[in-house]
Write a protein that holds these residues in place. Sequence first.
Motif, mmCIF file in Angstrom:
data_model
loop_
_atom_site.group_PDB
_atom_site.id
_atom_site.type_symbol
_atom_site.label_atom_id
_atom_site.label_comp_id
_atom_site.label_asym_id
_atom_site.label_seq_id
_atom_site.Cartn_x
_atom_site.Cartn_y
_atom_site.Cartn_z
ATOM 1 N N ASP A 105 44.737 37.603 24.790
ATOM 2 C CA ASP A 105 45.356 38.183 23.592
ATOM 3 C C ASP A 105 44.471 38.023 22.357
ATOM 4 N N THR A 131 45.101 32.984 22.743
ATOM 5 C CA THR A 131 45.619 31.947 23.622
ATOM 6 C C THR A 131 44.792 31.943 24.902
ATOM 7 N N THR A 132 44.292 30.749 25.281
ATOM 8 C CA THR A 132 43.528 30.644 26.520
ATOM 9 C C THR A 132 44.459 30.813 27.718
ATOM 10 N N ARG A 133 43.899 30.960 28.882
ATOM 11 C CA ARG A 133 44.689 31.082 30.113
ATOM 12 C C ARG A 133 45.499 29.808 30.374
ATOM 13 N N ASP A 134 45.036 28.684 29.796
ATOM 14 C CA ASP A 134 45.753 27.406 29.940
ATOM 15 C C ASP A 134 46.841 27.223 28.888
ATOM 16 N N GLY A 135 47.031 28.224 28.014
ATOM 17 C CA GLY A 135 48.080 28.150 27.004
ATOM 18 C C GLY A 135 47.657 27.494 25.697
ATOM 19 N N LEU A 136 46.369 27.196 25.519
ATOM 20 C CA LEU A 136 45.869 26.566 24.298
ATOM 21 C C LEU A 136 45.665 27.622 23.213
ATOM 22 N N GLN A 137 46.310 27.412 22.060
ATOM 23 C CA GLN A 137 46.179 28.344 20.929
ATOM 24 C C GLN A 137 44.831 28.131 20.236
ATOM 25 N N LYS A 138 44.144 29.218 19.909
ATOM 26 C CA LYS A 138 42.859 29.165 19.209
ATOM 27 C C LYS A 138 42.980 29.912 17.890
#
Length: 164
Positions: A105, A131-138
């Motif tokens: 995204d 958002t990374t594939r691991d769910g971490l917001q950037k």
Amino acid sequence: MTVRQFCQWMAPAAKPDHNQQLPEPLLNEGSARALIGRRRAMDIRSTLTDLSDAFNAHDLDRIMALFADDCILEMPRGSAPWGARFEGKASVRQALASRFEGLPDVHYGNGEHFVDASAKTGISKWTLTGTTRDGLQKEVHGCDFYTFRDGKVIRKDSYWKIVE
């Protein structure tokens, strides 16, 4: 054809006044260069806007249509001082595809574009969110330095802030 012949040809019934002052040209050499420079700047600025829109649409076809065949992409992370370098359209496309895969995204917001038409360069400043594939917001600020040839990107050099 002389000026007199031309005038007679254009208006055979009129007698040309050879003492008449000719009008100044609309563009002298300096203003013509300035106009060309503004046109190049507008072209680069519109390409930067098109790139931003294509990146936000995750449209690799639109993105790559704006790159030259011999393009270079330099990403911030890598084992060399310049990060990771990808050369040629196929390699650049694959690197950008992996960016979209890693941050499905990803969005480049708050875009600002700066142009140096004489150097055929442009800078896009942005805030990346995703958002990374691991769910971490950037969320990170960054910029891309672009170099152009014949209206196409020949180099995209990316930088972003390190968030710890």
